[in-house]
Design an enzyme around this catalytic site. Structure first.
Site, PDB file in Angstrom:
ATOM      1  N   ASP A   2      -3.202 -37.554 -36.967  1.00 23.83           N
ATOM      2  CA  ASP A   2      -3.578 -37.298 -38.487  1.00 23.83           C
ATOM      3  C   ASP A   2      -4.018 -35.695 -38.573  1.00 23.83           C
ATOM      4  OD1 ASP A   2      -3.464 -37.842 -41.240  1.00 23.83           O
ATOM      5  OD2 ASP A   2      -5.284 -38.987 -40.925  1.00 23.83           O
ATOM      6  N   ASN A   4      -2.217 -32.796 -39.875  1.00 23.47           N
ATOM      7  CA  ASN A   4      -1.354 -31.757 -39.652  1.00 23.47           C
ATOM      8  C   ASN A   4      -1.547 -30.955 -41.205  1.00 23.47           C
ATOM      9  OD1 ASN A   4      -0.794 -32.503 -37.389  1.00 23.47           O
ATOM     10  ND2 ASN A   4       1.302 -33.221 -37.752  1.00 23.47           N
ATOM     11  N   SER A  47       5.727 -42.913 -39.873  1.00 21.52           N
ATOM     12  CA  SER A  47       5.262 -44.273 -40.106  1.00 21.52           C
ATOM     13  C   SER A  47       6.327 -44.812 -40.958  1.00 21.52           C
ATOM     14  CB  SER A  47       3.941 -44.363 -40.844  1.00 21.52           C
ATOM     15  OG  SER A  47       4.054 -43.882 -42.012  1.00 21.52           O
ATOM     16  N   ASN A  50       5.812 -42.929 -44.064  1.00 21.99           N
ATOM     17  CA  ASN A  50       6.141 -41.670 -44.448  1.00 21.99           C
ATOM     18  C   ASN A  50       7.089 -41.210 -45.001  1.00 21.99           C
ATOM     19  OD1 ASN A  50       4.691 -40.480 -41.359  1.00 21.99           O
ATOM     20  ND2 ASN A  50       3.697 -40.526 -43.173  1.00 21.99           N
ATOM     21  N   ARG A  53       7.288 -39.483 -48.453  1.00 20.25           N
ATOM     22  CA  ARG A  53       6.791 -38.131 -48.489  1.00 20.25           C
ATOM     23  C   ARG A  53       8.117 -37.279 -49.175  1.00 20.25           C
ATOM     24  NH1 ARG A  53       2.612 -36.405 -44.208  1.00 20.25           N
ATOM     25  NH2 ARG A  53       1.250 -38.134 -44.298  1.00 20.25           N
TER      26      ARG A  53
HETATM   27  C1  FPP Z   1       0.167 -37.031 -39.844  1.00 17.63           C
HETATM   28  O1  FPP Z   1      -0.444 -35.656 -40.443  1.00 17.63           O
HETATM   29  C2  FPP Z   1       1.110 -36.433 -38.903  1.00 17.63           C
HETATM   30  C3  FPP Z   1       2.538 -36.823 -39.235  1.00 17.63           C
HETATM   31  C4  FPP Z   1       2.994 -37.491 -40.434  1.00 17.63           C
HETATM   32  C5  FPP Z   1       3.510 -36.282 -38.292  1.00 17.63           C
HETATM   33  C6  FPP Z   1       3.227 -36.165 -36.927  1.00 17.63           C
HETATM   34  C7  FPP Z   1       4.233 -35.239 -36.223  1.00 17.63           C
HETATM   35  C8  FPP Z   1       4.022 -34.106 -35.554  1.00 17.63           C
HETATM   36  C9  FPP Z   1       2.897 -34.074 -34.866  1.00 17.63           C
HETATM   37  C10 FPP Z   1       5.185 -33.244 -35.053  1.00 17.63           C
HETATM   38  C11 FPP Z   1       6.384 -33.974 -34.458  1.00 17.63           C
HETATM   39  C12 FPP Z   1       6.051 -34.841 -33.428  1.00 17.63           C
HETATM   40  C13 FPP Z   1       6.586 -34.884 -32.134  1.00 17.63           C
HETATM   41  C14 FPP Z   1       6.737 -36.056 -31.198  1.00 17.63           C
HETATM   42  C15 FPP Z   1       7.253 -33.596 -31.418  1.00 17.63           C
HETATM   43  P1  FPP Z   1      -0.503 -35.768 -42.175  1.00 17.63           P
HETATM   44  O2  FPP Z   1       0.562 -34.959 -42.465  1.00 17.63           O
HETATM   45  O3  FPP Z   1      -0.697 -37.098 -42.780  1.00 17.63           O
HETATM   46  O4  FPP Z   1      -1.981 -35.013 -42.325  1.00 17.63           O
HETATM   47  P2  FPP Z   1      -2.874 -34.958 -43.607  1.00 17.63           P
HETATM   48  O5  FPP Z   1      -3.298 -36.493 -43.427  1.00 17.63           O
HETATM   49  O6  FPP Z   1      -3.898 -33.929 -43.288  1.00 17.63           O
HETATM   50  O7  FPP Z   1      -1.923 -34.870 -44.783  1.00 17.63           O
END
Ligand code: FPP
Length: 222
Positions: A2, A4, A47, A50, A53
């Site tokens: 979480d 990103n 998820s 997701n 989004r």
């Molecule tokens: C949650 O952060 C993260 C995700 C929904 C995506 C995770 C994907 C990756 C790390 C990259 C691709 C995966 C692989 C296996 C190569 P968020 O976007 O919900 O962050 P926030 O809560 O700060 O908005």
């Protein structure tokens, strides 16, 4: 994985840049797990929720995933790593599905580590699907209600041949489970890390494992 989006926002970057940096953390954490001798690493990459989004963000995530799979296909096999995807895989774009199917088939005999990618994954959907398939077997007369035990139930989950996690790490400081492996984490140790996922690297994984080693696991007994 979480944080990103927040990582990107803090830097005035588009959210997709946060996911790109997050994919670099994935590479580093995978290597670190391999080094530690971790047998199963499960990454919650996308998820069921997701899908709500914006389309552009979903496309960016699927493209990152495709790139990751292309880049890792040979390396996983060389490192004797098995790839396994869990979730509603049929909802993924055909390009991603094809890559997953091919690499899973190619690496199915590998046994140094299993990399589990949770994609279009939701624990409530998983549990509901398991209940449905057991109900169908009961109606067909192949299972009787007395035979339905936790062990039998677990065999109907996506994780049928994957042991329950010992350690669950969540980044970004959020104290929630967010529909992840609800059945399987009953006795997992949980470590919440304040850092955003793109900042979570090898040293942070080692620190979380050290924290895990200090825990006294009792599984409900004394
Ligand atoms: C949650 O952060 C993260 C995700 C929904 C995506 C995770 C994907 C990756 C790390 C990259 C691709 C995966 C692989 C296996 C190569 P968020 O976007 O919900 O962050 P926030 O809560 O700060 O908005």
């Amino acid at each position: 994985m979480d944080g990103n989006g927040r990582w990107a926002k803090e830097r005035g970057l588009p959210r997709a840049e946060g996911h790109r940096a997050g994919a670099d953390s994935v590479r580093e954490v995978m290597d670190a797990c391999k080094e530690l001798g971790v047998k199963y690493l499960t990454l919650y990459a996308f998820s069921s929720e997701n899908w709500n989004r914006p389309e552009a963000e979903i496309e960016a995530l699927m493209a990152l995933l495709d790139r990751f799979l292309d880049e890792k296909a040979e390396e996983l096999d060389k490192q004797n790593v098995r790839l396994q995807a869990i979730g509603q895989i049929d909802r993924l774009p055909a390009s991603t599905r094809e890559r997953l199917t091919r690499i899973q088939e190619h690496t199915k005999g590998n046994d140094s580590m299993t990399l589990v990618l949770a994609l279009s994954y939701g624990a409530r959907e998983e549990i509901t699907a398991a209940a449905r398939s057991i109900a169908e077997a009961a109606i067909a007369g192949t299972i009787s209600p007395e035979e339905i035990t936790p062990e039998l139930f677990a065999r109907h989950l996506y994780t049928a041949d994957i042991p329950d996690p010992d350690l669950l790490i969540r980044t970004s400081g959020e104290m929630r489970i967010s529909n992840f492996l609800l059945w399987q984490i009953s006795y997992s140790e949980i470590v919440i890390v304040k850092k955003m996922w793109p900042d979570f690297r090898q040293g942070d994984l080692f620190a979380a494992v050290e924290e895990y080693k200090r825990r006294h696991r009792r599984f409900g007994a004394l």
